[in-house]
Write a protein that holds these residues in place. Structure first.
Motif, PDB file in Angstrom:
ATOM      1  N   TYR A 120      -6.964   1.362  -6.360  1.00 41.08           N
ATOM      2  CA  TYR A 120      -6.668   2.743  -5.997  1.00 41.08           C
ATOM      3  C   TYR A 120      -7.868   3.314  -5.255  1.00 41.08           C
ATOM      4  O   TYR A 120      -9.016   3.128  -5.676  1.00 41.08           O
ATOM      5  CB  TYR A 120      -6.369   3.597  -7.230  1.00 41.08           C
ATOM      6  CG  TYR A 120      -6.000   5.012  -6.876  1.00 41.08           C
ATOM      7  CD1 TYR A 120      -4.733   5.315  -6.373  1.00 41.08           C
ATOM      8  CD2 TYR A 120      -6.928   6.043  -7.007  1.00 41.08           C
ATOM      9  CE1 TYR A 120      -4.400   6.611  -6.020  1.00 41.08           C
ATOM     10  CE2 TYR A 120      -6.603   7.337  -6.654  1.00 41.08           C
ATOM     11  CZ  TYR A 120      -5.341   7.615  -6.162  1.00 41.08           C
ATOM     12  OH  TYR A 120      -5.008   8.899  -5.800  1.00 41.08           O
ATOM     13  N   THR A 144      -2.941   0.136  -3.891  1.00 45.41           N
ATOM     14  CA  THR A 144      -2.773  -1.131  -3.186  1.00 45.41           C
ATOM     15  C   THR A 144      -2.524  -2.233  -4.206  1.00 45.41           C
ATOM     16  O   THR A 144      -2.966  -2.146  -5.357  1.00 45.41           O
ATOM     17  CB  THR A 144      -4.027  -1.515  -2.364  1.00 45.41           C
ATOM     18  OG1 THR A 144      -5.138  -1.643  -3.244  1.00 45.41           O
ATOM     19  CG2 THR A 144      -4.320  -0.502  -1.270  1.00 45.41           C
ATOM     20  N   SER A 174     -13.298   3.664  -4.577  1.00 47.34           N
ATOM     21  CA  SER A 174     -12.085   2.923  -4.901  1.00 47.34           C
ATOM     22  C   SER A 174     -12.342   2.034  -6.103  1.00 47.34           C
ATOM     23  O   SER A 174     -13.477   1.654  -6.389  1.00 47.34           O
ATOM     24  CB  SER A 174     -11.594   2.100  -3.706  1.00 47.34           C
ATOM     25  OG  SER A 174     -12.550   1.135  -3.365  1.00 47.34           O
ATOM     26  N   ALA A 194       0.849  -1.198   0.000  1.00 50.20           N
ATOM     27  CA  ALA A 194       0.000   0.000   0.000  1.00 50.20           C
ATOM     28  C   ALA A 194       0.882   1.245   0.000  1.00 50.20           C
ATOM     29  O   ALA A 194       1.889   1.311   0.728  1.00 50.20           O
ATOM     30  CB  ALA A 194      -0.903   0.003   1.231  1.00 50.20           C
ATOM     31  N   TRP A 195       0.496   2.219  -0.850  1.00 51.75           N
ATOM     32  CA  TRP A 195       1.260   3.471  -0.936  1.00 51.75           C
ATOM     33  C   TRP A 195       0.378   4.554  -1.552  1.00 51.75           C
ATOM     34  O   TRP A 195      -0.122   4.396  -2.661  1.00 51.75           O
ATOM     35  CB  TRP A 195       2.512   3.259  -1.781  1.00 51.75           C
ATOM     36  CG  TRP A 195       3.355   4.485  -1.979  1.00 51.75           C
ATOM     37  CD1 TRP A 195       4.147   5.091  -1.060  1.00 51.75           C
ATOM     38  CD2 TRP A 195       3.499   5.220  -3.185  1.00 51.75           C
ATOM     39  NE1 TRP A 195       4.777   6.175  -1.614  1.00 51.75           N
ATOM     40  CE2 TRP A 195       4.390   6.276  -2.944  1.00 51.75           C
ATOM     41  CE3 TRP A 195       2.948   5.097  -4.460  1.00 51.75           C
ATOM     42  CZ2 TRP A 195       4.747   7.206  -3.903  1.00 51.75           C
ATOM     43  CZ3 TRP A 195       3.306   6.012  -5.419  1.00 51.75           C
ATOM     44  CH2 TRP A 195       4.198   7.056  -5.140  1.00 51.75           C
TER      45      TRP A 195
END
Length: 178
Positions: free
Chosen positions: A163, A123, A171, A118-119
């Motif tokens: 995302y 994901t 999302s 995750a960033w």
């Protein structure tokens, strides 16, 4: 499940059991009927499963890097025994076997490896599933003989990515499962 009328009739004819589930008398006249009028085929506990084995797992959560947050885990199962008990009391061993008509693949070892990332709203999830080889019985189409063969082990790969749009609660995710 139900035993099935054919099973009840066969058990009565071959072993003398289940005969009380067959009505052979005409209620109106009290006479004997040549063919069973009613077979009591209600739902009953028709068998079971006896199983034993070992499950182990290892997980590491919250690995922080400059490329995002990672989680990793591996889980393994060893099947020592998996016996399916049929309605007639017979037992079909499953451990280490591939039984297409009896619930599928029961390789003695199965493992799952999962990696999550995750960033900044992104994901990704990768999972590899491995099932050890198994033995399968089959009937030779020419001779009619029942033979055994080895079904190779398999590894399956699944990948998902997504995302999350900030502050909208929306999302998007896509994935490919093997």
């Amino acid at each position: 499940s139900t035993l099935g009328a054919e099973f009840v009739l066969t058990q009565c004819a071959q072993t003398g059991s289940s005969c009380d589930q067959i009505q052979r008398f005409d209620a109106a006249s009290g006479g004997v009927v040549g063919f069973p009028r009613v077979v009591d085929n209600r739902f009953t506990n028709v068998g079971g499963v006896e199983t034993s084995g070992v499950d182990v797992g290892l997980a590491y959560r919250g690995i922080e890097t400059e490329f995002g947050l990672f989680d990793a885990s591996v889980e393994a199962t060893y099947i020592d025994e998996y016996d399916k008990i049929q309605a007639d009391g017979s037992v079909i061993p499953h451990a280490g076997r591939f039984l297409d008509d009896q619930d599928g693949w029961f390789g003695r070892w199965k493992t799952n490896f999962t990696l999550l990332w995750a960033w900044q709203g992104f994901t990704a999830n990768y999972q590899a599933r491995w099932i050890k080889s198994a033995e399968e019985s089959y009937q030779d189409q020419i001779t009619g003989e029942v033979l055994d063969r080895k079904v190779s082990g398999r590894t399956y790969h699944d990948l998902q990515a997504g995302y999350r749009f900030a502050d909208s609660g929306l999302s998007v995710r896509l994935g490919v499962n093997n």
